[in-house]
Write an enzyme that holds these catalytic residues in place. Sequence first.
Site, short mmCIF file in Angstrom:
data_model
loop_
_atom_site.label_atom_id
_atom_site.label_comp_id
_atom_site.label_asym_id
_atom_site.label_seq_id
_atom_site.Cartn_x
_atom_site.Cartn_y
_atom_site.Cartn_z
N LYS A 143 0.84 -1.21 0.00
CA LYS A 143 0.00 0.00 0.00
C LYS A 143 0.87 1.25 0.00
CE LYS A 143 -1.78 1.39 4.12
NZ LYS A 143 -1.40 2.78 4.43
N ASN A 144 1.87 1.28 0.87
CA ASN A 144 2.66 2.50 1.03
C ASN A 144 3.62 2.76 -0.13
OD1 ASN A 144 1.33 2.99 3.36
ND2 ASN A 144 3.05 2.56 4.74
N ARG A 190 -4.46 10.27 5.28
CA ARG A 190 -3.44 11.32 5.36
C ARG A 190 -2.53 11.32 4.14
NH1 ARG A 190 -1.85 13.81 9.60
NH2 ARG A 190 0.26 13.64 8.79
N CYS A 210 -4.67 12.57 14.00
CA CYS A 210 -5.20 11.25 13.71
C CYS A 210 -4.99 10.39 14.94
CB CYS A 210 -4.53 10.63 12.49
SG CYS A 210 -2.86 10.12 12.79
N ARG A 239 1.03 14.11 13.97
CA ARG A 239 1.45 13.93 12.58
C ARG A 239 1.38 15.20 11.73
NH1 ARG A 239 -0.69 8.18 10.41
NH2 ARG A 239 1.09 8.33 9.05
N ASP A 277 5.02 0.44 11.93
CA ASP A 277 3.82 -0.24 11.42
C ASP A 277 3.77 -1.73 11.79
OD1 ASP A 277 2.92 2.11 10.37
OD2 ASP A 277 3.33 1.61 8.27
N ARG A 293 -8.40 -0.96 5.00
CA ARG A 293 -7.55 0.08 4.42
C ARG A 293 -6.18 -0.48 4.04
NH1 ARG A 293 -6.24 4.49 8.12
NH2 ARG A 293 -4.91 4.88 6.32
C1 UD1 Z 1 4.47 6.84 6.52
C2 UD1 Z 1 3.63 5.62 6.29
C3 UD1 Z 1 3.06 5.09 7.61
C4 UD1 Z 1 4.20 4.85 8.60
C5 UD1 Z 1 5.08 6.08 8.72
C6 UD1 Z 1 6.31 5.85 9.56
C7 UD1 Z 1 2.77 6.00 4.06
C8 UD1 Z 1 1.60 6.32 3.21
N1 UD1 Z 1 2.55 5.96 5.37
O1 UD1 Z 1 3.61 7.84 7.10
O2 UD1 Z 1 2.38 3.86 7.34
O3 UD1 Z 1 3.65 4.56 9.88
O4 UD1 Z 1 5.52 6.52 7.43
O5 UD1 Z 1 7.07 4.83 9.03
O6 UD1 Z 1 3.85 5.75 3.57
N2 UD1 Z 1 6.73 14.46 11.02
C9 UD1 Z 1 6.89 15.79 11.34
N3 UD1 Z 1 6.70 16.72 10.36
C10 UD1 Z 1 6.40 16.37 9.08
C11 UD1 Z 1 6.23 15.02 8.76
C12 UD1 Z 1 6.42 14.08 9.77
O7 UD1 Z 1 7.17 16.13 12.50
O8 UD1 Z 1 6.24 17.27 8.23
C13 UD1 Z 1 6.91 13.43 12.07
C14 UD1 Z 1 5.64 12.63 12.35
O9 UD1 Z 1 4.81 13.28 13.29
C15 UD1 Z 1 6.22 11.33 12.89
C16 UD1 Z 1 7.52 11.18 12.09
O10 UD1 Z 1 7.81 12.46 11.57
O11 UD1 Z 1 6.53 11.47 14.25
C17 UD1 Z 1 7.45 10.19 10.95
O12 UD1 Z 1 6.32 10.47 10.15
P1 UD1 Z 1 6.30 10.24 8.58
O13 UD1 Z 1 7.51 9.45 8.16
O14 UD1 Z 1 6.05 11.53 7.90
O15 UD1 Z 1 5.00 9.34 8.41
P2 UD1 Z 1 4.08 9.35 7.14
O16 UD1 Z 1 4.88 9.66 5.94
O17 UD1 Z 1 2.85 10.15 7.43
#
Ligand code: UD1
Length: 416
Positions: free
Chosen positions: A22-23, A91, A115, A120, A303, A395
């Site tokens: 999925k990701n 998201r 969420c 996030r 995950d 999902r």
């Molecule tokens: C992706 C995955 C999700 C997985 C996560 C962590 C997808 C679609 N989803 O989510 O399944 O759980 O990676 O491996 O690929 N953060 C910030 N600022 C930002 C962005 C992130 O502070 O602008 C923080 C988040 O709050 C979190 C950390 O960075 O604590 C990691 O998040 P991130 O890698 O961005 O997760 P996603 O990309 O949303």
Amino acid sequence: MDKFVIHGGRPLKGKVVINGAKNAALPMLAASLLTSEPITYHCVPALQDIITIKRLLSDLGVIFSGSDPLTAQAAEITSCHAPYELVRTMRASILVLGPLVARVGKAVVSLPGGCAIGARPVDLHLKGLTQMGAEIRLKRGYIHAEARQLKGTEIYLDIPTVTGTENLMMAACLAKGETIIRNAACEPEVEALAKMLKQMGAEIEGEGTDILRIKGVEVLHGTECTIIPDRIEAGTYMVAAGITGGEIYLKNCCLEHMAAVVDKLQQAGLIIEKKGAEVKVKAPAVIKSTDITTLPYPGFPTDMQAQFMALMCLGDGVSVITEKIFENRFMHVLELKRLGADIKIDGPRAVVKGVKELLGAPVMATDLRASASLVLAGLAAKGTTEVLRIYHLDRGYVSMEEKLKALGADIERVPA
Ligand code: UD1
């Protein structure tokens, strides 16, 4: 809202085919916005999140045909608006932001908001785009981004955000000049997206490492690609074998992407072996309590944390599970306790004391992987477990109950 009714205690046996990730599929589908030419995708998993992103991309002008292979073509971008109704449910919708600004110079994307697993934020996505010259305003819950022409620049990510790296990498492909992203996410899904973009004509170096160098090009072209196997789905079925005392064979499983998970499951006593094109997973007589700490790739994936915790509930000692990626990702703990687990939360740590057995009960989870952990615990528990609100599972897991049934589990989907 459907529920699963599970009569636990049956060792799983047989073969299971792992679907496309999925990701990986989500950003690769969003990348279709970057070119007017068609892109053909193989092994896109039939999941609710994929339906959601297809709906969003269709609204933006992408025309889809077929299912496997699936073809997507954004001959023209007809809208650059990602509404709250869709972003709220997924998201990852934020992944259209970078491609839209890069291709048409404009995007209006709803802020994802909070969420179940934490705050996030998307500040790093926005900081990177701003550094590339985009003008970003936040208005009434929406991100308004504009840039006549994005410009290459040096970006340092405070945290190696996965979708943030993907968004910025996609944007940089059509920017003028070179973009360097430091502390980039190294997840296999990010690498798979980079490979696809390169096939489309992008000039990217360093995919799979924490420094990405992207030289912008004028246009990108169509291509054909295959979605990599889902390492989280594979890990979930490995735990299913371990927790039920079973022995299963996984097909379409890429162990190279799963080193941390395989290592920890082996420490827990599972036997995991490559057998030709398949991977054999055999449960131990005794599950050994093992500590884990979630980290960015190649560390143990957040995950898989909830599913590993389900296994540790039946461990022979004490396991300390430390969550370092998301601040609120222990929503499954109270539900696992309803099944008889002995878990105490201490800040970002959960201390899991193994118990002799779990006992079935009705449970409910608030996110995808937490729901998976409850299904796993239910497969091992004595008696009947009802897992409510399984739309979370839909999902991220293709036909989970069908796959588990084929492995010998007693599980039914029942309309609640
Ligand atoms: C992706 C995955 C999700 C997985 C996560 C962590 C997808 C679609 N989803 O989510 O399944 O759980 O990676 O491996 O690929 N953060 C910030 N600022 C930002 C962005 C992130 O502070 O602008 C923080 C988040 O709050 C979190 C950390 O960075 O604590 C990691 O998040 P991130 O890698 O961005 O997760 P996603 O990309 O949303």
